[in-house]
Write an enzyme that holds these catalytic residues in place. Structure first.
Site, PDB file in Angstrom:
ATOM      1  N   ASN A  21       0.831  -1.206   0.000  1.00  0.00           N
ATOM      2  CA  ASN A  21       0.000   0.000   0.000  1.00  0.00           C
ATOM      3  C   ASN A  21       0.865   1.256   0.000  1.00  0.00           C
ATOM      4  OD1 ASN A  21      -0.281  -1.282   2.838  1.00  0.00           O
ATOM      5  ND2 ASN A  21      -1.129   0.715   3.311  1.00  0.00           N
ATOM      6  N   ASP A  22       0.672   2.167   0.920  1.00  0.00           N
ATOM      7  CA  ASP A  22       1.216   3.532   0.799  1.00  0.00           C
ATOM      8  C   ASP A  22       2.705   3.633   0.452  1.00  0.00           C
ATOM      9  OD1 ASP A  22      -1.142   3.472   2.212  1.00  0.00           O
ATOM     10  OD2 ASP A  22      -0.411   4.599   3.930  1.00  0.00           O
ATOM     11  N   GLN A  38       4.574   0.553   2.320  1.00  0.00           N
ATOM     12  CA  GLN A  38       3.866  -0.359   3.197  1.00  0.00           C
ATOM     13  C   GLN A  38       3.752  -1.708   2.503  1.00  0.00           C
ATOM     14  OE1 GLN A  38       2.062   0.335   6.542  1.00  0.00           O
ATOM     15  NE2 GLN A  38       4.076   1.249   6.253  1.00  0.00           N
ATOM     16  N   ARG A 146      -1.694   9.168  13.310  1.00  0.00           N
ATOM     17  CA  ARG A 146      -0.676   8.483  12.496  1.00  0.00           C
ATOM     18  C   ARG A 146      -0.225   9.279  11.270  1.00  0.00           C
ATOM     19  NH1 ARG A 146      -5.445   5.466  11.898  1.00  0.00           N
ATOM     20  NH2 ARG A 146      -6.335   5.383   9.783  1.00  0.00           N
ATOM     21  N   GLU A 201      -5.736  10.556   6.876  1.00  0.00           N
ATOM     22  CA  GLU A 201      -4.576   9.692   6.785  1.00  0.00           C
ATOM     23  C   GLU A 201      -3.551  10.389   5.893  1.00  0.00           C
ATOM     24  OE1 GLU A 201      -6.073   5.232   7.270  1.00  0.00           O
ATOM     25  OE2 GLU A 201      -6.584   6.026   5.311  1.00  0.00           O
TER      26      GLU A 201
HETATM   27  C1  FRU Z   1      -3.360   4.618   4.542  1.00  0.00           C
HETATM   28  C2  FRU Z   1      -3.025   3.884   5.838  1.00  0.00           C
HETATM   29  C3  FRU Z   1      -2.269   4.790   6.784  1.00  0.00           C
HETATM   30  C4  FRU Z   1      -1.509   3.795   7.630  1.00  0.00           C
HETATM   31  C5  FRU Z   1      -1.146   2.747   6.616  1.00  0.00           C
HETATM   32  C6  FRU Z   1      -1.070   1.352   7.145  1.00  0.00           C
HETATM   33  O1  FRU Z   1      -3.590   3.740   3.484  1.00  0.00           O
HETATM   34  O2  FRU Z   1      -4.199   3.378   6.418  1.00  0.00           O
HETATM   35  O3  FRU Z   1      -3.083   5.648   7.531  1.00  0.00           O
HETATM   36  O4  FRU Z   1      -0.373   4.334   8.224  1.00  0.00           O
HETATM   37  O5  FRU Z   1      -2.120   2.813   5.597  1.00  0.00           O
HETATM   38  O6  FRU Z   1      -0.555   0.484   6.182  1.00  0.00           O
END
Ligand code: FRU
Length: 540
Positions: A21-22, A38, A146, A201
């Protein structure tokens, strides 16, 4: 895991397998671009022990995967190492700020530094012994704190960083300050609190030049810049422009977030949790975003992977001062291979014209349309029109006067499957209105795929300029840039019939008036080298 991988991409960043992900902590250091992200090392779904994976590149296109940079090991991050950013401290010392999910499932902010600054790959990272350096403040939910941003340094020499949070449905950016980057104090009020949005986020906060397309360092504060505040909520990345009042420690936005189609977004398709960084070598600000799947979870597991990073995009302020522009980094052009070009071709009403001579599943297409009969435009009052819903109703197969016209991408020969990226042009109360749609309704015969159609207005005046579209097509993704980067739409596509060799690309016009392709250039794209393992030596 399936052997047959028609949906894997050729030039979009993805790890060999599993869930991504991110984007995290992108930076340029020691001649090398770094991208962390991520990652769930244990499967193709989101996990409860997320880590920071790490890859490096010399050109933002070809990547070398390194060992994981940060993994859950300590009480302050044992349940996951979530998103965060890099700040380069004076003396060229990068530091990571990331969110740890701690032993109590609290979200806390942690610090990590490179073990060896003379390794340009920065392979090993050391967590600070006194982590966490920030814990959820009073009144804030422990699981709504976060995603620290890149820090900026104020004129007083103090560092500032913001953290995503929420209070009673007001998404916000909590501000912290520090003299030494180690001990941080929460400021009395947030840098920004929105009227009504979900939890913020991955906020991002940075200056953009008013009179130049160059990027500037995150700490720049002077009258020649405006500031961008980006927040991720409702599955989208929204931004607003404004001024950073550093005396008052407030971001004064020109318009608040509403979470509706009135807000500015980086992308009106799939693009989330994005992050920018300043590339001081080429004086540009670069944006990365996570593009998730629209396939079912079962199919993600079967494929063995999930998620892509967008093509890195240069981002700068439009001359109008009202919005940002985005464009794929120029390095992507090094992948261009065989080319076809068209000049001055008329697309009459009902025309469907195949663009042959390039690989339709792996292409870069840039086209400029001219609309000779603008006076034919139908009337539209845009007030209250949600362009995405409009594109969903009046899809590519419908016909208007000016449009739909555009591209049919990732299409089967008989057009049973097709993803239409198209324009409609209307006459509004005061000016012409241009709409860009990405119509997924016929993108796949498979039923389990999410085929939501996307759309947005493009702020151009077709009397003064041609209507341009650039689409980067890469097997299961189409990233489109309308109006030279004014409106971006990214979509994921999983055609069943249109296997690699069987993919086709068409231009079409379903409007009753003809349009002219004043210029088109399209290229087959080469495959980028995105290696499974560290395979290149550092080139000194
Ligand atoms: C956004 C999120 C962030 C978090 C991360 C966890 O997609 O939910 O807020 O830090 O992904 O993987």
């Amino acid at each position: 895991v399936s052997e047959n991988q028609p949906y894997r991409t050729a030039f979009h960043f993805q790890p060999p397998q599993n869930w991504l992900n991110d984007p995290n902590g992108p930076m340029y250091y020691g001649g090398v671009y770094h991208l962390f992200y991520q990652y769930n090392p244990y499967g193709a779904v989101f996990g409860n022990r997320m880590i920071w994976a790490h890859s490096i590149s010399y050109d933002l296109i070809n990547w070398i995967h390194l060992n994981h940079a940060i993994e859950p090991t300590e009480p302050f991050d044992i349940n996951s190492c979530w998103s965060g950013s890099v700040t380069i401290l004076p003396g060229n010392r990068p530091v990571i700020l990331y969110t740890g999910v701690d032993a109590n499932n609290y979200q806390v902010q942690n610090l990590a530094t490179p073990k060896n600054l003379s390794d340009p790959f920065l392979r090993e990272w050391v967590k600070f012994s006194k982590n966490p350096i920030m814990t959820p403040p009073n009144g804030i939910k422990v699981n709504e704190f976060r995603d620290p941003t890149t820090a900026w340094r104020g004129l007083d020499g103090k560092w500032r960083v913001i953290i995503g949070s929420e209070l009673n449905n007001h998404g916000m950016a909590i501000l912290y300050q520090s003299e030494d980057f180690v001990s941080w104090t929460k400021y009395q009020h947030p840098l920004y609190i929105s009227e009504e949005t979900g939890m913020w986020e991955c906020p991002d906060f940075y200056p953009v030049s008013i009179n130049s397309t160059n990027g500037v360092d995150t700490s720049v504060q002077n009258p020649s810049v405006k500031h961008v505040m980006k927040a991720s909520f409702n599955s989208h990345d929204y931004y607003t422009l404004g001024n950073y009042d550093s005396q008052m420690e407030r971001f004064i936005s020109e318009s608040d977030f509403t979470g509706t189609s009135l807000d500015l977004r980086y992308d009106y398709g799939k693009f989330y949790a994005s992050k920018t960084f300043f590339d001081n070598v080429k004086n540009r600000r670069i944006l990365w975003g996570w593009v998730n799947e629209s396939d079912s979870t079962e199919d993600d597991i079967e494929k063995g992977w999930s998620g892509l990073q967008s093509i890195p995009r240069r981002v700068w302020l439009d001359k109008s001062g009202k919005q940002l522009l985005q464009w794929p980094v120029e390095e992507i052009e090094t992948l261009r291979d065989s080319q076809v070009s068209i000049h001055g071709k008329k697309l009459s009403s009902g025309a469907v014209f195949e663009l042959s001579g390039i690989t339709a599943a792996q292409a870069d297409v840039e086209v400029f349309f001219e609309v000779p009969e603008l006076e034919e435009a139908e009337f539209m009052d845009p007030t209250g029109v949600d362009p995405q819903l409009f594109c969903g109703k009046e899809n590519a197969s419908g016909n208007g006067r000016l449009g739909p016209f555009g591209l049919l991408t990732l299409a089967s020969k008989d057009l049973t499957e097709q993803t239409a990226i198209f324009f409609r042009v209307f006459r509004g109360p005061r000016r012409y209105i241009v709409l860009l749609c990405s119509d997924q309704s016929r993108s796949s015969l498979r039923e389990e795929v999410d085929k939501t159609t996307f759309g947005s207005f493009v702020d151009i005046d077709p009397r003064l300029e041609k209507i341009s579209l650039r689409s980067l097509i890469d097997h299961s993704i189409v990233e489109s840039y309308g109006g030279e980067g004014r409106t971006c739409i990214t979509t994921r596509v999983y055609p069943m019939l249109a296997s690699d060799e069987g993919m086709h690309l068409y231009l079409f016009n379903n409007g009753s008036s003809s349009v002219v392709i004043s210029r088109l250039d399209a290229w087959s794209m080469k495959r980028a080298k995105i290696n499974g393992k560290e395979s290149l030596r550092y080139r000194a």
